[in-house]
Enzyme design. Structure first.
Site, PDB file in Angstrom:
ATOM      1  CE  LYS B  54      43.460  47.597  85.869  1.00 39.24           C
ATOM      2  NZ  LYS B  54      43.286  48.446  86.742  1.00 39.24           N
ATOM      3  CB  SER B 310      41.003  42.096  81.790  1.00 36.24           C
ATOM      4  OG  SER B 310      40.390  41.542  83.155  1.00 36.24           O
TER       5      SER B 310
END
Lengths: 314, 314
Positions: B54, B310
């Site tokens: 992110k 992720s």
């Protein structure tokens, strides 16, 4: 004594290992960087093939064998990480490997060794000699024994991690001030020392042993090789070598700035830090250097600090 | 609808992120490679700064603000990973950040967000609107809201991971056949798709949503955006977005070869696989794509398969 490896041997190993070993990442440790007020990185050898640095030395040793000799296969004794390193390297050369392992070795390490196609021969730590078992196997099969640290090719192979560290720190525009590594037989520490001599001559190298198993520290202090009083009884199983060898004693005397110790509880705390901060699985012995850094045992220094996280087969 | 980002935007983001974001390693997965009979790698974004991808998008978004606008600070709402990404990026620019987080967010994510110096504003998922809270905060402070996925700069930033994947696969002399990624709001998947268009045009991109929260899959099938029936109730908390946006819908329609789902138990098994085989800490949502690959849900394909892991903020 076996021939003492040089920086050129480490460079030759790096050429052999290109495309074979993983170029493991150098990851920033934000928490330690803030606490120690210097850039701190972890060399993540737990991400190496087989989950530890050991495949570097094992592959380099097997690559150096004569083809006919190599074809007869290899034998090793190890509680787990060298076992997997030799098994993986043997598989890359498509030769047979038999690994003598203690029956109380961590189950993950025995399974890991078998998963590379190696034969495992289990022995009882208290009543059997692994050296004799491995020697008998080697003679019976005409196979070559691959030592876990007392070998110039093995030491040179482990040293390739040191060349990578020097390059990775320089690529960040930083000066390498300190490298700290877990220490069992001293093969990795010796190889790192050789690599850093030329690649980062200002860097100081420290080794970390389990508390109560600090034979290398006591040996350097006494000027002669001293054995550990106990053979087992630490969770840092990867570092429980009875004593260092003439070869690693000679190299560590010349290349190590100092040797430290970490308790099992400190290693456990370092494993938790590795998981929470670095998102890495570390095994207790693999986290010994991280444990020393986390618990304020490392002498103060300047420039980048690189902590070798040597294995993750927990 | 906001402007649709292009490959050039991803390339510009890569230039901005050089030396800022970690170039995360592409790690071979030996077990899956053998099982699927093709080279399988994991793109380890759990090793990214803040423990997830992110920070790529958040930094790229903040970098694109006018200096005067940026100086007034940023606001975001997030259950944890975008929160930490925005907090870290704000700290790099030395600007204030306020993050609206659900009071039941994982404690590690709230602590992680605060550790970057951000202010956290907790709300009750059942009774309060995080959108309204964040909008009120932004107005009161003159700060800019940083969306977690519905923004061209954010999508372009996430896409930089795709440029890296293409380069890392090519550096191994392999052809990239498939990329599979966890999918929440679709920002990462959209960015990866943009990057792969030119960098690896033969590659097929798949997204994986939590079972029962497959709004993107149903939206693409229906040809219009459909919301999830439930707001919570999956351990894959990082992927629980109510619905995708016009922007990610448009991009996914063009760029995704297919969307799949993973159950929570499959995600848990994938976390165990990541720890045992890869030595990586994965969070449930971060492991969704790995879960799909491990449970045979991925269509057959040729060439290298890259699985995006992720996040690791478990």
């Amino acid at each position: 004594m076996k021939p003492v490896p040089t920086l050129d041997d480490v460079r030759a190993a790096a050429r052999r290992l290109r495309g074979i070993a993983t170029l493991t990442p150098l990851l920033p440790d934000r928490v330690l960087s803030e606490r120690l007020d210097r850039p701190v990185f972890v060399k993540a050898e737990c991400l190496q093939l087989t989950g530890s640095f050991k495949v570097r030395g094992a592959y380099n040793r097997i690559a150096a064998l004569e083809p006919a000799e190599r074809a007869r296969g290899v034998v090793a004794f190890s509680s787990g990480n060298h076992a997997q390193g030799v098994a993986a390297a043997a598989r890359m050369f498509a030769i047979p490997a038999a690994i003598v392992m203690p029956s109380d070795a961590p189950a993950a390490k025995i399974a890991g060794t078998r998963s590379w196609g190696a034969e495992t021969v289990l022995y009882d730590r208290e009543t059997q000699s692994r050296e004799r078992l491995a020697a008998e196997l080697a003679v019976a099969r005409g196979a070559t024994l691959i030592p876990s640290f007392d070998d110039p090719h093995v030491i040179a192979g482990q040293g390739t991690a040191g060349l990578e560290i020097a390059q990775q720190v320089a690529a960040r525009g930083l000066v390498l001030g300190t490298v700290v590594t877990p220490l069992g037989g001293g093969g990795l520490a010796s190889g790192l020392g050789l690599a850093l001599q030329a690649a980062a001559p200002a860097a100081r190298l420290y080794g970390v042993e389990p508390e109560g198993f600090d034979d290398a520290r006591r040996s350097l202090a006494a000027g002669r090789i001293i054995s550990n009083a106990r053979k087992g009884g630490s969770r840092q199983d990867a570092l429980l070598t009875p004593e260092i060898s003439d070869l690693t004693f000679t190299l560590l005397k010349r290349l190590a700035a100092g040797l430290l110790t970490a308790t099992d509880d400190e290693a456990t705390a370092a494993q938790a830090h590795a998981a929470a901060v670095l998102k890495l699985i570390a095994e207790p012995g693999g986290a010994a250097a991280l444990a020393a850094a986390l618990h304020g045992k490392l002498p103060a220094g300047e420039g980048a600090l690189v902590i070798v996280l040597s294995g993750g087969n927990a």
